[in-house]
Design an enzyme around this catalytic site. Structure first.
Site, PDB file in Angstrom:
ATOM      1  N   ARG A 105       0.903  -1.097   0.101  1.00 33.00           N
ATOM      2  CA  ARG A 105       0.073   0.031   0.057  1.00 33.00           C
ATOM      3  C   ARG A 105       1.050   1.287  -0.013  1.00 33.00           C
ATOM      4  O   ARG A 105       1.691   1.397   0.921  1.00 33.00           O
ATOM      5  CB  ARG A 105      -0.932   0.058   1.057  1.00 33.00           C
ATOM      6  N   HIS A 132      -7.408   0.474  -6.203  1.00 36.16           N
ATOM      7  CA  HIS A 132      -7.631  -0.212  -5.027  1.00 36.16           C
ATOM      8  C   HIS A 132      -8.283  -1.787  -5.409  1.00 36.16           C
ATOM      9  O   HIS A 132      -9.451  -1.770  -5.086  1.00 36.16           O
ATOM     10  CB  HIS A 132      -8.409   0.485  -3.855  1.00 36.16           C
ATOM     11  N   GLN A 135     -10.150  -4.208  -2.813  1.00 38.28           N
ATOM     12  CA  GLN A 135     -11.530  -3.534  -2.355  1.00 38.28           C
ATOM     13  C   GLN A 135     -12.677  -4.060  -3.443  1.00 38.28           C
ATOM     14  O   GLN A 135     -13.649  -4.493  -2.803  1.00 38.28           O
ATOM     15  CB  GLN A 135     -11.490  -2.016  -2.571  1.00 38.28           C
ATOM     16  N   ASP A 220     -17.097   7.203  -1.358  1.00 36.19           N
ATOM     17  CA  ASP A 220     -16.099   7.215  -0.700  1.00 36.19           C
ATOM     18  C   ASP A 220     -15.562   8.422  -0.099  1.00 36.19           C
ATOM     19  O   ASP A 220     -16.354   9.618  -0.373  1.00 36.19           O
ATOM     20  CB  ASP A 220     -14.882   6.769  -1.741  1.00 36.19           C
ATOM     21  N   CYS A 260     -16.321   1.916   1.239  1.00 33.95           N
ATOM     22  CA  CYS A 260     -15.084   0.979   1.252  1.00 33.95           C
ATOM     23  C   CYS A 260     -14.575   1.143   2.524  1.00 33.95           C
ATOM     24  O   CYS A 260     -13.886   0.201   3.475  1.00 33.95           O
ATOM     25  CB  CYS A 260     -14.046   1.008   0.376  1.00 33.95           C
ATOM     26  N   ARG A 288     -13.512  -8.517   2.715  1.00 33.16           N
ATOM     27  CA  ARG A 288     -12.285  -8.287   2.315  1.00 33.16           C
ATOM     28  C   ARG A 288     -11.318  -9.247   2.614  1.00 33.16           C
ATOM     29  O   ARG A 288     -10.339  -9.922   1.910  1.00 33.16           O
ATOM     30  CB  ARG A 288     -11.389  -6.805   3.060  1.00 33.16           C
TER      31      ARG A 288
END
Ligand code: CP
Ligand code: NVA
Length: 301
Positions: A105, A132, A135, A220, A260, A288
C-alpha cells in the site's frame, strides 16, 4: 526492465481474466462458508509494506495468512531501509527471494510496478494512488451475496473519481455491470481508465441521474489519504454529492448502499444511510478477508 515476467501479480483487476475473477469470487464464497477449512500455506510468508494507514487491509491480509496456515510481516518505511533510501528495485529483489508474496500500500502505482518487475514473488496492490483492486474483490463478493449476481446490474458511483472509483470501472468491464459515475467538475475519473472500461462506464450529469433506478449506490471519502490539505476546498466542491435518504430514494427500493470505509458521517454520506437498512458496509468490510484468501490461494499456490 522486469527480472520476473512469468509470476502472477495483482496490481489491477485487469491483471486477471474475467473467468479467473469469477472463479475467485466463487472460491471466496466457499472459503467464507468454511473459514478455517484449508491451511495450504504452512511455512509461507506474505510481506506487507504499508506507507499509508490501514485498518481493513492490514487486518484482513494478516488474518487471511494466519487462517491459511502462513504468516504475514508488517513492514513500514520507518522500520525498513526503504525509508532510508534503499532503491525499490533492490528491496524487491531481497524481499521477493525470502517471501512467498508481497502486498504493498503506497501512494505511487508506478513504484508498485517497479517493485513487481524486480520481485520474484507475486505482488498485490493493497491500494495505490491509482487503484484499489482488493477492495473491488470484496465489493463484488458482497453484491453477489446480496443480489445473487452482478452482471447486468447498475452501480452508481457518487463523488470523487479516485482510486476506488477506478477499480470500480475495471470491475464493471471485467464482471459485466454498468457503472454510472457522478463526480463534481474537476474530480472526474482518469480518462484513460474510463476509456479502457469502454461501454461499461458512463459519466452521469448529476448524482440523482446516476442513482436513477440503480441497484447499488457507492461513495467514498471526499479527501483521500494524502489529500488532507485539500479537505476544506473539497468540502465546498463536493456540495450536492452527499449520499442521503433523498438520493437513495432515486435508486431501486431494494438498492444497496456501499462504502469501502473509513467513512465520514455527515460528509459523503448521512448517518441514516450508512447505518440504515440498505447499507451493507459491514459485510463489505468482512468480505475483504474472504476475497483476499481466495486471491492469495490463486497467486501463491
Ligand atoms: N477500505 C480500506 O482499504 O480500508 P483501510 O484503509 O482501513 O485498509
Ligand atoms: N480513496 C481512499 C480509500 C481508502 C480505503 C483513500 O485512498 O484514502
Amino acid at each position: 526492465m522486469s527480472d520476473h515476467k512469468s509470476k502472477p501479480d495483482f496490481l489491477s483487476l485487469l491483471d486477471l481474466q474475467p473467468v479467473q475473477l469469477e472463479a475467485l469470487i466463487e472460491r471466496a464464497r466457499a472459503m467464507k462458508a468454511d473459514r478455517r477449512g484449508v491451511r495450504p500455506f504452512v511455512g509461507r510468508t506474505l510481506a506487507m509494506i504499508f506507507t499509508k494507514a490501514s485498518t481493513r487491509t492490514r487486518v484482513s491480509f494478516e488474518v487471511a495468512m494466519a487462517q491459511l496456515g502462513g504468516h504475514a510481516l508488517f513492514l513500514s518505511p520507518d522500520d525498513t531501509q526503504l525509508g532510508r533510501g534503499e532503491p525499490i528495485e533492490d528491496t524487491a529483489r531481497v524481499i521477493g527471494r525470502m517471501c512467498d508474496g508481497v502486498m504493498i500500500r503506497n501512494d505511487s502505482h508506478a513504484d508498485q510496478q517497479t517493485f513487481a518487475a524486480h520481485s520474484q514473488a507475486p505482488v498485490i496492490n493493497g491500494l495505490s494512488d491509482l487503484l484499489h483492486p482488493c477492495q473491488l474483490l470484496a465489493d463484488v463478493l458482497t453484491i453477489v451475496e446480496h443480489k445473487g449476481k452482478i452482471d447486468g446490474l447498475t452501480v452508481a458511483w457518487i463523488g470523487d473519481g479516485n482510486n476506488v472509483c477506478h477499480s470500480f470501472a475495471h470491475a464493471a468491464k471485467q464482471f459485466g455491470f454498468n457503472l454510472r459515475v457522478a463526480a463534481p467538475v474537476g474530480y472526474a475519473p482518469d480518462a484513460a481508465v474510463v476509456d479502457a472500461a469502454g461501454a461499461a462506464v458512463e459519466l452521469a450529469d448529476s448524482a440523482n441521474a446516476a442513482c436513477d433506478g440503480a441497484d447499488v449506490v457507492v461513495t467514498d471519502v471526499w479527501a483521500s489519504m494524502g489529500q488532507e490539505a485539500e479537505q476544506a476546498t473539497r468540502q465546498e466542491d463536493f456540495a450536492g454529492y452527499q449520499v442521503d435518504a433523498a438520493m437513495m430514494a432515486k435508486a431501486k427500493p431494494e438498492a444497496l448502499f456501499m462504502h469501502c470505509l473509513p467513512a465520514h458521517r455527515g460528509e459523503e454520506v448521512t448517518t441514516d444511510v450508512i447505518d440504515g437498512p440498505q447499507s451493507v458496509v459491514w459485510d463489505e468490510a468482512e468480505n475483504r478477508l474472504h476475497a483476499q484468501k481466495a486471491l492469495l490461494e490463486l497467486l501463491l499456490k
